[in-house]
Scaffold this motif. Structure first.
Motif, PDB file in Angstrom:
ATOM      1  N   GLY A 220     -26.202  76.291  10.865  1.00  0.00           N
ATOM      2  CA  GLY A 220     -26.681  76.025  12.219  1.00  0.00           C
ATOM      3  C   GLY A 220     -28.022  75.333  12.264  1.00  0.00           C
ATOM      4  N   LYS A 221     -28.330  74.533  11.231  1.00  0.00           N
ATOM      5  CA  LYS A 221     -29.619  73.840  11.165  1.00  0.00           C
ATOM      6  C   LYS A 221     -29.784  72.830  12.292  1.00  0.00           C
ATOM      7  CE  LYS A 221     -29.725  70.826   8.073  1.00  0.00           C
ATOM      8  NZ  LYS A 221     -29.405  69.799   9.098  1.00  0.00           N
ATOM      9  N   SER A 222     -28.781  71.972  12.487  1.00  0.00           N
ATOM     10  CA  SER A 222     -28.870  70.968  13.553  1.00  0.00           C
ATOM     11  C   SER A 222     -28.837  71.623  14.933  1.00  0.00           C
ATOM     12  CB  SER A 222     -27.725  69.956  13.424  1.00  0.00           C
ATOM     13  OG  SER A 222     -27.863  69.197  12.242  1.00  0.00           O
ATOM     14  N   THR A 223     -28.055  72.689  15.051  1.00  0.00           N
ATOM     15  CA  THR A 223     -28.028  73.429  16.314  1.00  0.00           C
ATOM     16  C   THR A 223     -29.413  73.978  16.626  1.00  0.00           C
ATOM     17  OG1 THR A 223     -25.710  74.047  16.011  1.00  0.00           O
ATOM     18  CG2 THR A 223     -26.996  75.373  17.546  1.00  0.00           C
ATOM     19  N   PHE A 224     -30.041  74.568  15.603  1.00  0.00           N
ATOM     20  CA  PHE A 224     -31.375  75.118  15.831  1.00  0.00           C
ATOM     21  C   PHE A 224     -32.388  74.001  16.102  1.00  0.00           C
ATOM     22  CE2 PHE A 224     -35.459  76.984  14.951  1.00  0.00           C
ATOM     23  CZ  PHE A 224     -35.351  78.210  15.587  1.00  0.00           C
ATOM     24  N   THR A 225     -32.228  72.851  15.444  1.00  0.00           N
ATOM     25  CA  THR A 225     -33.112  71.716  15.711  1.00  0.00           C
ATOM     26  C   THR A 225     -33.026  71.298  17.174  1.00  0.00           C
ATOM     27  OG1 THR A 225     -32.887  70.895  13.441  1.00  0.00           O
ATOM     28  CG2 THR A 225     -33.665  69.333  15.095  1.00  0.00           C
ATOM     29  N   SER A 226     -31.815  71.255  17.707  1.00  0.00           N
ATOM     30  CA  SER A 226     -31.655  70.888  19.116  1.00  0.00           C
ATOM     31  C   SER A 226     -32.290  71.933  20.021  1.00  0.00           C
ATOM     32  CB  SER A 226     -30.173  70.691  19.461  1.00  0.00           C
ATOM     33  OG  SER A 226     -29.455  71.910  19.397  1.00  0.00           O
TER      34      SER A 226
ATOM     35  N   HIS B 250     -40.831  53.273  17.843  1.00  0.00           N
ATOM     36  CA  HIS B 250     -42.018  53.385  18.699  1.00  0.00           C
ATOM     37  C   HIS B 250     -41.839  54.576  19.634  1.00  0.00           C
ATOM     38  CE1 HIS B 250     -45.479  52.326  21.065  1.00  0.00           C
ATOM     39  NE2 HIS B 250     -44.755  52.157  22.155  1.00  0.00           N
ATOM     40  N   TRP B 251     -42.573  55.663  19.338  1.00  0.00           N
ATOM     41  CA  TRP B 251     -42.457  56.897  20.110  1.00  0.00           C
ATOM     42  C   TRP B 251     -43.390  56.920  21.312  1.00  0.00           C
ATOM     43  CZ3 TRP B 251     -38.470  59.922  18.836  1.00  0.00           C
ATOM     44  CH2 TRP B 251     -37.965  59.860  17.539  1.00  0.00           C
ATOM     45  N   GLY B 252     -44.152  55.883  21.494  1.00  0.00           N
ATOM     46  CA  GLY B 252     -45.154  55.873  22.556  1.00  0.00           C
ATOM     47  C   GLY B 252     -46.541  55.945  21.951  1.00  0.00           C
ATOM     48  N   ASP B 253     -47.539  56.024  22.805  1.00  0.00           N
ATOM     49  CA  ASP B 253     -48.927  56.016  22.331  1.00  0.00           C
ATOM     50  C   ASP B 253     -49.259  57.276  21.535  1.00  0.00           C
ATOM     51  OD1 ASP B 253     -49.331  53.579  23.554  1.00  0.00           O
ATOM     52  OD2 ASP B 253     -49.991  54.466  25.444  1.00  0.00           O
ATOM     53  N   VAL B 254     -48.750  58.417  21.984  1.00  0.00           N
ATOM     54  CA  VAL B 254     -49.014  59.689  21.288  1.00  0.00           C
ATOM     55  C   VAL B 254     -47.744  60.538  21.326  1.00  0.00           C
ATOM     56  CG1 VAL B 254     -50.332  61.833  21.270  1.00  0.00           C
ATOM     57  CG2 VAL B 254     -51.483  59.707  21.850  1.00  0.00           C
ATOM     58  N   LEU B 255     -47.432  61.147  20.199  1.00  0.00           N
ATOM     59  CA  LEU B 255     -46.309  62.083  20.123  1.00  0.00           C
ATOM     60  C   LEU B 255     -46.862  63.410  19.617  1.00  0.00           C
ATOM     61  CD1 LEU B 255     -43.157  62.062  20.497  1.00  0.00           C
ATOM     62  CD2 LEU B 255     -43.012  61.813  18.010  1.00  0.00           C
ATOM     63  N   ASP B 256     -46.601  64.482  20.346  1.00  0.00           N
ATOM     64  CA  ASP B 256     -47.145  65.786  19.957  1.00  0.00           C
ATOM     65  C   ASP B 256     -46.381  66.405  18.796  1.00  0.00           C
ATOM     66  OD1 ASP B 256     -49.312  66.452  22.020  1.00  0.00           O
ATOM     67  OD2 ASP B 256     -47.642  65.788  23.285  1.00  0.00           O
ATOM     68  N   TYR B 257     -45.047  66.347  18.852  1.00  0.00           N
ATOM     69  CA  TYR B 257     -44.221  66.924  17.788  1.00  0.00           C
ATOM     70  C   TYR B 257     -43.103  65.967  17.412  1.00  0.00           C
ATOM     71  CZ  TYR B 257     -46.283  71.589  18.522  1.00  0.00           C
ATOM     72  OH  TYR B 257     -47.134  72.659  18.607  1.00  0.00           O
ATOM     73  N   LEU B 258     -42.933  65.751  16.108  1.00  0.00           N
ATOM     74  CA  LEU B 258     -41.760  65.055  15.587  1.00  0.00           C
ATOM     75  C   LEU B 258     -40.960  66.068  14.775  1.00  0.00           C
ATOM     76  CD1 LEU B 258     -40.094  62.476  15.101  1.00  0.00           C
ATOM     77  CD2 LEU B 258     -41.486  62.081  13.044  1.00  0.00           C
ATOM     78  N   ILE B 259     -39.753  66.366  15.243  1.00  0.00           N
ATOM     79  CA  ILE B 259     -38.867  67.311  14.569  1.00  0.00           C
ATOM     80  C   ILE B 259     -37.845  66.498  13.777  1.00  0.00           C
ATOM     81  CG2 ILE B 259     -37.412  69.341  14.840  1.00  0.00           C
ATOM     82  CD1 ILE B 259     -40.223  69.603  16.052  1.00  0.00           C
ATOM     83  N   VAL B 260     -37.852  66.663  12.460  1.00  0.00           N
ATOM     84  CA  VAL B 260     -36.980  65.876  11.591  1.00  0.00           C
ATOM     85  C   VAL B 260     -35.850  66.769  11.083  1.00  0.00           C
ATOM     86  CG1 VAL B 260     -36.838  64.437   9.525  1.00  0.00           C
ATOM     87  CG2 VAL B 260     -38.935  64.450  10.898  1.00  0.00           C
ATOM     88  N   ASP B 261     -34.632  66.463  11.519  1.00  0.00           N
ATOM     89  CA  ASP B 261     -33.446  67.207  11.089  1.00  0.00           C
ATOM     90  C   ASP B 261     -32.894  66.554   9.827  1.00  0.00           C
ATOM     91  OD1 ASP B 261     -31.343  69.042  11.146  1.00  0.00           O
ATOM     92  OD2 ASP B 261     -30.069  67.682  12.293  1.00  0.00           O
ATOM     93  N   THR B 262     -32.853  67.298   8.742  1.00  0.00           N
ATOM     94  CA  THR B 262     -32.408  66.754   7.459  1.00  0.00           C
ATOM     95  C   THR B 262     -31.024  67.297   7.096  1.00  0.00           C
ATOM     96  OG1 THR B 262     -33.416  68.549   6.191  1.00  0.00           O
ATOM     97  CG2 THR B 262     -34.796  66.633   6.655  1.00  0.00           C
ATOM     98  N   PRO B 263     -30.313  66.612   6.213  1.00  0.00           N
ATOM     99  CA  PRO B 263     -29.013  67.126   5.766  1.00  0.00           C
ATOM    100  C   PRO B 263     -29.204  68.313   4.828  1.00  0.00           C
ATOM    101  CG  PRO B 263     -29.557  65.131   4.581  1.00  0.00           C
ATOM    102  CD  PRO B 263     -30.610  65.288   5.630  1.00  0.00           C
ATOM    103  N   PRO B 264     -28.145  69.066   4.539  1.00  0.00           N
ATOM    104  CA  PRO B 264     -28.270  70.180   3.590  1.00  0.00           C
ATOM    105  C   PRO B 264     -28.638  69.684   2.197  1.00  0.00           C
ATOM    106  CG  PRO B 264     -26.219  70.309   4.844  1.00  0.00           C
ATOM    107  CD  PRO B 264     -26.793  68.964   5.108  1.00  0.00           C
TER     108      PRO B 264
END
Length: 328
Positions: free
Chosen positions: A77-83, A171-185
């Motif tokens: 449930g890694k991707s589920t939890f990422t969402s 381009h995420w915009g001028d400032v991004l507070d959090y980048l959540i990176v979902d990786t494969p197993p």
């Protein structure tokens, strides 16, 4: 000469199993034998420092916090939890959140976040992510596929090239507070690439997802070892599918019995933070299938409360790490 310039000079389209002109084995791999581009790729790949790193560092320097979501095993449930994590953070309207789907062969975040079938746009600033809400953007290879049922059959070099583009050109915009990176197993090409490319600008740490049974914990131990060897701070472990709470009577049943104590016992053994347990709720799967926010529909669910508690502990852990760095 950059890899993109080399691609423009190729005599023929890249074959199906091409490692990619940006790969260290370009022109030397078994798939390169007999290819008309072999000499071009093998002779013109730049030597020395990666010329794209300054651009990657410049882009990533605009992002305050970078979190990798890892799991040693698929199906936890890694991707589920990422969402869920992305939705929870985006609930704060003062924050700008980005989610990056690095599961190149099995991208699922677009479906879970309600962006299935969307496409990205390119401008002078770079690739514009797909926004699933005013402050939640998403980037995935799924947005580049002409047919969602197409299989991605790529070797490591081509995967690495796409990850580099995601980090350099989005381009995420001028400032991004959090980048959540979902990786494969696992601990393979994608993990090595993203950690090496992000090394200079720093990763806040890794959130590791497991389930209670020992067969999942065996692979989580390998993921923890990978983080230590790669120099990635472990923000904590979350135990997903930890029991089932009936939506009607609220009785909890153990579906996957933790024969060795589950994620919490593992964290005590290895002296790493345990962020909490999240119970099974069939309605999470329903919301992910329809691309809807679980918290909006079921705010009083035991799973909602558990996930929000995990998110609070995760943010606290990030602040603790920042404070310790300032002191040192």
């Amino acid at each position: 000469m950059s890899p993109s310039q080399i691609e423009n000079k190729l005599i023929e389209p890249e074959p199906e199993h091409c490692p990619g002109p940006e790969s260290n084995v370009a022109g030397k791999d078994d798939a390169c034998k007999g290819c008309a581009n072999q000499e071009i790729c093998s002779s013109q790949i730049p030597k020395g420092p990666d010329p794209d790193l300054p651009e990657i560092n410049k882009r990533l320097s605009l992002i305050k916090h970078k979190i990798l979501v890892l799991s040693g095993k698929g199906g936890v449930g890694k991707s589920t939890f990422t969402s869920m994590l992305s939705w929870a953070l985006a609930a704060d309207e003062d924050l700008e959140i980005g989610a990056m789907d690095l599961d190149i062969c099995g991208p699922s975040l677009p479906k879970m976040l309600g962006a299935d079938g969307e496409s990205i746009h390119q401008s002078n600033s770079g690739w514009t992510p797909v926004y699933v809400s005013d402050n939640l953007g998403l980037m995935s290879i799924s947005f580049m596929l002409p047919d969602q049922d197409l299989a991605i059959i790529w070797r490591g070099g081509k995967k690495n090239g796409l990850i580099k583009q995601f980090l350099k050109d989005v381009h995420w915009g001028d400032v991004l507070d959090y980048l959540i990176v979902d990786t494969p197993p696992g601990t393979s090409d994608e993990h090595l690439s993203v950690t090496s490319y992000m090394k200079e600008v720093g990763i806040d740490g890794a959130l590791i997802v497991t389930t209670p049974q020992e067969v999942a914990l065996l692979d989580v131990r390998k993921e923890i070892d990978f983080c230590k060897k790669a120099g990635i701070k472990i923000l904590g472990v979350v135990e997903n599918m930890s029991g089932f709470v009936c939506p009607n009577c609220k009785h909890e049943s153990q579906i996957f019995k933790p024969t060795t104590g589950g994620g919490e016992a593992l964290c005590k053994e290895l002296n790493i933070p345990f962020l909490g347990s999240v119970p099974l709720d069939p309605r999470i799967g329903k919301c992910c299938d329809s691309g809807e926010c679980f918290f909006d529909h079921y705010p009083d669910s035991p799973a909602s409360n558990a996930i929000l508690e995990v998110v609070d502990r995760l943010r606290d852990q990030i602040e603790l790490n920042l404070n310790s760095l300032k002191i040192n």
